[in-house]
Design an enzyme around this catalytic site. Structure first.
Site, mmCIF file in Angstrom:
data_model
loop_
_atom_site.group_PDB
_atom_site.id
_atom_site.type_symbol
_atom_site.label_atom_id
_atom_site.label_comp_id
_atom_site.label_asym_id
_atom_site.label_seq_id
_atom_site.Cartn_x
_atom_site.Cartn_y
_atom_site.Cartn_z
ATOM 1 C CG ASP A 183 -2.023 1.008 1.169
ATOM 2 O OD1 ASP A 183 -1.826 2.079 0.567
ATOM 3 O OD2 ASP A 183 -3.101 0.729 1.718
ATOM 4 C CG ASP A 219 1.659 0.488 -9.303
ATOM 5 O OD1 ASP A 219 1.730 0.664 -8.059
ATOM 6 O OD2 ASP A 219 0.586 0.238 -9.895
#
Length: 279
Positions: A183, A219
């Site tokens: 996260d 990402d």
């Protein structure tokens, strides 16, 4: 007497009683599960370490979304065999857990639905993967994939990876550590919740054998930059890249469907490959 004359009350009552006796009574409804009762009594516990009592900022939020029939069946049947709760009460014997004291074991923190984990396990049966997450559907899905593909080198851990590292693993126990797409906690006020921090790296280094590989991927570019900065500053790890930057995606990390969708949208994925320095 007319043929249409109504039968006597006595006859009517007798026939009605016989008719009722011939019809089985409806089954009693199953008792409703209370909110305190676990969905899978022999499966992953909602809070195995009682972690709500620990005053520590967490890098994750438990997600108890809907469990499919197949996932639930896998949890019921396979959790006692291949699952474990991170309760922090005892040290893990990884050789006993995997049934082979010589098997090198890699810890994967956060595996989503487990597709990539299952593919890595199938490609490298000589390495055990201890896959840690708090997502119940993903836990069931990974167990299901392991059974379907005949994978005996996967174990699923439920709970807080910090407690697993700190309380349940002995020094130098791990041959590697994988943190894929954690996260990113994008809001600035939540950056303190990000997993890759100096304190985490110091703890992880004590549980990784010298030369063990720490592999991160994200990402979210601002998080990748923070990861690189924190890892480069750690005295316990060295970058495998001579230029001190990001690494190409290694062949052993499969491209996931989610990652592919992100790449199609123009997202850039960064891999970071660092080794634990020799003591």
């Amino acid at each position: 007497m007319s043929e249409n004359h109504a039968p006597t009350t006595e006859a009517t009552d007798s026939e009605a009683l016989e008719a009722r006796a011939a019809v089985p009574a409806p089954a009693a409804p199953a008792p409703a599960r209370t909110r305190r009762e676990p969905m899978f009594p022999d499966g992953p516990a909602p809070d195995p370490a009682g972690s709500h009592h620990e005053r520590r900022i967490r890098s994750f939020q438990p997600r108890r979304s809907r469990v499919t029939t197949g996932q639930g069946e896998a949890l019921r049947r396979l959790w006692p065999k291949w699952g474990l709760d991170i309760d922090g009460l005892s040290k893990l014997d990884l050789g006993e857990l995997f049934g082979d004291p010589r098997l090198p074991v890699v810890l994967e923190i956060g595996f989503g639905m487990g597709e990539a984990t299952a593919r890595m396990a199938a490609a490298d049966p000589g390495t055990g993967i201890l896959a840690c997450d708090v997502h119940t559907p993903g836990q069931g899905n990974l167990l299901n994939l392991a059974e379907q593909n005949g994978l005996t080198n996967v174990r699923v851990a439920n709970g807080d990876a910090i407690i697993l590292l700190r309380e349940m693993l002995v020094p130098d126990a791990l041959a590697g550590l994988r943190v894929y797409f954690p996260d990113p906690w994008p809001k600035k006020r939540h950056h303190k919740r990000r997993l890759i921090q100096p304190e985490f790296l110091a703890l992880a280094a004590t549980r990784l054998a010298p030369g063990a590989l720490l592999h991160c991927a994200t990402d979210w570019e601002p998080y990748a930059e923070q990861m690189l900065e924190v890892l480069m500053a750690s005295p316990d790890f060295e970058n495998t890249q001579p230029d001190g930057g990001y690494a190409p995606r290694p062949d052993f990390r499969p491209l996931t469907r989610f990652e592919g969708q992100g790449l199609d949208k123009g997202h850039v994925v960064h891999d970071l490959l660092f080794r634990r320095r020799a003591a």
